[in-house]
Write an enzyme that holds these catalytic residues in place. Structure first.
Site, PDB file in Angstrom:
ATOM      1  CG  ASP A  82      -1.969   1.088   1.182  1.00  0.00           C
ATOM      2  OD1 ASP A  82      -1.740   2.099   0.488  1.00  0.00           O
ATOM      3  OD2 ASP A  82      -3.007   0.937   1.824  1.00  0.00           O
TER       4      ASP A  82
ATOM      5  CG  HIS B  41      -1.390   5.524   4.694  1.00  0.00           C
ATOM      6  ND1 HIS B  41      -2.365   5.837   5.609  1.00  0.00           N
ATOM      7  CD2 HIS B  41      -2.027   4.998   3.613  1.00  0.00           C
ATOM      8  CE1 HIS B  41      -3.552   5.490   5.112  1.00  0.00           C
ATOM      9  NE2 HIS B  41      -3.372   4.990   3.906  1.00  0.00           N
TER      10      HIS B  41
ATOM     11  CB  ILE C  38      -3.774   8.805   9.079  1.00  0.00           C
ATOM     12  CG1 ILE C  38      -4.143   8.496   7.615  1.00  0.00           C
ATOM     13  CG2 ILE C  38      -4.116  10.238   9.442  1.00  0.00           C
ATOM     14  CD1 ILE C  38      -5.625   8.622   7.324  1.00  0.00           C
TER      15      ILE C  38
ATOM     16  N   GLY D 174      -5.939   2.164   7.269  1.00  0.00           N
ATOM     17  CA  GLY D 174      -7.112   1.549   7.876  1.00  0.00           C
ATOM     18  C   GLY D 174      -6.975   0.043   7.959  1.00  0.00           C
TER      19      GLY D 174
END
Length: 635
Positions: free
Chosen positions: A127, A132, A147, A150
């Site tokens: 990812d 991120h 962040i 998820g």
């Protein structure tokens, strides 16, 4: 999906928004059965639905993951919140709450702090969304810093439930559905609160301890009551026989083909007697016949009947004789553990038949073709001339050249102080370079205990010894070169980069002039008999007597190295079943050297020490590795 999006090969109508507008909203994942340790998978993406949350939109993709047979082994639904993509007047979608926790204290609570570098670590999963990792990108999206993914939080929650209700056995996991309510930052402490609705359903929510914010909500996990089994694969239909003549002559290898080739090969290689010192007797069935391969007395012999007292007796149907003389050791072991090959006498000495794998399979095929052409099923006369020598450079030439170089440069031993074992495939063979024990040596065979073991296809030998470290590393990172033992010491092979390539060419010319025979292994190499066959034979007898092992369930594959072999143990069967070869259904794969397996069986080592020192590799479910004490006392 991310990999395809990055290369521009992923596109669905209307899905033309960038990551700067995208936020992961919900995720559903279902495993149809425990994932195999290795498989070639296909992922099929479909647009499922889109809801108009003017001015934004909610979009759901459905992803089906299938194995090579087409069986679906996993299903995912990814729901994303897309800024500014709404307003077309469409359905707003469902708005009710699901998976709401009951109004009581949770049945289990697990707290775990994420690492400050968690986003960077999780990017290794593939990812690469800059939200991120890139502070500027994150600020442009309205966050003070990058962040956490998820799906990373999703993974933490899933592990918490499995730990609390499945005893950390992930095979019982069936499905999970969550809604991502708030963002998580690396370094946050996650607290998962869980409520058990039934034996197979757990509702949960996860909050960040530092801010007391719920970050995962409307979430539930379903569990399997019993471990699912893979669907039985449909066997391919047998090929029909069209030629009437095939009924008269078997199309497979028969004893006359095989022992005719062995007679010729023994005449060409009388040194096999001194190397092997074993008499093999073959008792064949369907049709019945008796043959003796004497690699112990005089110049050796190969003939029908019992011409010498056997050290080893092998009993099998004639149809399996071709496997014994042309296939890998793993395939032969598969026959043995499947009950299709019985071995009497000195079972360990049966491994010496590996010398027959130096015979090119083409020779057996030529013998069969000659029989089918002439209609003669008697043993052909010994060949009067040796087969034509291989004109190109062979592994024998390469290692003869290396041996000559070591002889010229004895200082290489003090400089390197490392021994190397090489296992080549296509065709299978083992070679060594000993730059640890003076005066140094190289040749065919196996060392008692090499510092470094390299496993690769024979076609890459030129790259391996070509002197370009970058190309060798490319093989390694591309999975075409496997290195075990002291991986860092493998770089010491660069000491051979100064070798004159004419040494290999000189070895090639010498081989051809001598009639094509490969040079014998250099004196000083130590060939060690495999101990794994006897160990697994003893384990099979133990399990047949004692039955199922407490704490062990499912299929475990053992990949034994130096020499290479595979065994599969189904601990779920009663009694547990042992077969040779690998298995696509194995939940656990263990890798271990033959010598370390022997130490385990003698009680001289334990699994924990082997694992901590990198001598035991565990892939898949780690639980069976904790019960390897079943091997203790087998030898």
């Amino acid at each position: 999906m991310l990999a395809a999006a990055k290369t521009g090969t992923f596109s669905l109508p209307g899905m033309n928004f960038g990551f700067d507008r995208l936020l992961h909203g919900e995720q559903y994942m279902e495993l149809k059965r425990p994932l195999p340790p290795q498989a070639k998978l296909k992922h099929v993406f479909k647009f499922k639905n889109a809801y108009d949350k003017d001015p934004n939109a909610v979009v759901t993709f459905a992803i089906s993951t299938q194995d090579e047979s087409g069986e679906e082994i996993a299903y995912n639904e990814m729901t994303s919140f897309v800024r500014g993509a709404g307003g077309w007047g469409g359905d707003r979608g469902p708005s009710g709450e699901i998976n709401v926790p009951p109004a009581r204290e949770p049945d289990a609570v697990i707290e775990e702090k994420t690492d400050a570098n968690q986003t960077l670590l999780y990017r290794l999963s593939g990812d690469w969304n800059p939200l991120h990792a890139d502070p500027d990108f994150a600020k442009a999206f309205g966050f003070e810093k990058p962040i956490l993914h998820g799906m990373c939080t999703f993974g933490y929650c899933g592990r918490h439930v499995i730990k609390a209700f499945c005893g950390n056995d992930g095979r019982y996991f069936k499905s999970i559905k969550v809604r991502f309510a708030r963002s998580v930052f690396p370094g946050d402490t996650l607290v998962t609160r869980m409520w058990k609705e039934s034996d197979t359903r757990i509702v949960f929510e996860t909050l960040v301890k530092e801010r007391n914010e719920v970050v995962i909500k409307n979430a539930a996990i379903e569990l399997h009551k019993e471990l699912p089994k893979p669907k039985a694969k449909t066997a391919a239909p047998a090929a029909s026989t069209t030629a009437a003549a095939s009924a008269a002559q078997p199309q497979r290898l028969i004893a006359a083909d095989v022992f005719g080739v062995l007679t010729d090969y023994l005449a060409e290689h009388p040194e096999l007697v001194e190397k092997t010192k074993t008499v093999f007797q073959f008792r064949l069935k369907n049709p019945d016949s008796l043959w003796t391969l004497d690699l112990k007395n005089g110049k050796g012999s190969c003939a029908a009947g019992e011409t010498a007292k056997p050290d080893v007796t092998l009993e099998m149907d004639e149809e399996h004789l071709g496997t014994v003389v042309t296939s890998s050791l793993a395939d032969v072991q598969k026959l043995f553990f499947g009950g299709q090959l019985k071995i009497g006498g000195n079972v360990m000495a049966s491994n010496k038949l590996i010398i027959l794998q130096d015979i090119k399979p083409q020779r057996f095929e030529e013998a069969k073709a000659k029989r089918l052409t002439t209609g003669n099923d008697t043993v052909p006369a010994a060949a009067t001339t040796a087969p034509a020598a291989e004109e190109g450079v062979t592994l024998a030439d390469v290692f003869a050249g290396i041996a000559a170089y070591i002889a010229r440069e004895p200082a290489l031993v003090d400089k390197t102080k490392t021994s190397f074992q090489f296992h080549f495939r296509n065709p299978d063979s083992s070679w060594f370079i000993d730059l640890k024990n003076a005066p140094g040596s190289a040749g065919a065979g196996s060392l008692d205990k090499a510092d470094v073991t390299l496993d690769l296809d024979a076609e890459h030998v030129e790259t391996l010894f070509g002197g370009d470290l970058a190309k060798v590393q490319k093989l390694f990172f591309g999975g075409q070169l496997k290195i075990s033992g002291n991986v860092m010491a493998s770089n010491k092979l660069t000491v051979l980069s100064g070798m004159d390539k004419q040494l290999v060419e000189a070895a090639r010319k010498q081989r051809i002039a001598a009639g094509g025979t490969a040079p014998a292994a250099v004196a000083g190499s130590s060939t060690r008999e495999a101990q794994a066959p006897a160990i697994f034979a003893a384990l099979k007898a133990k399990l047949a007597k004692e039955g199922k092992v407490s704490g062990l369930d499912g299929v475990v594959q053992f990949h034994v190295r130096d020499p290479e072999a595979c065994w599969t143990v189904d601990f779920g069967a009663s009694p547990p079943a042992i077969t040779g070869g690998d298995s696509a259904n194995a939940a656990t794969k263990l890798g271990i050297d033959d010598a370390d397996l022997a130490a385990l069986a003698k009680g001289e080592a334990d699994a924990r020490d082997l694992y901590q020192h990198g001598k035991l590799r565990v892939d898949g479910d780690v639980a069976p590795a904790r019960t390897l004490g079943i091997f203790k006392g087998l030898i």
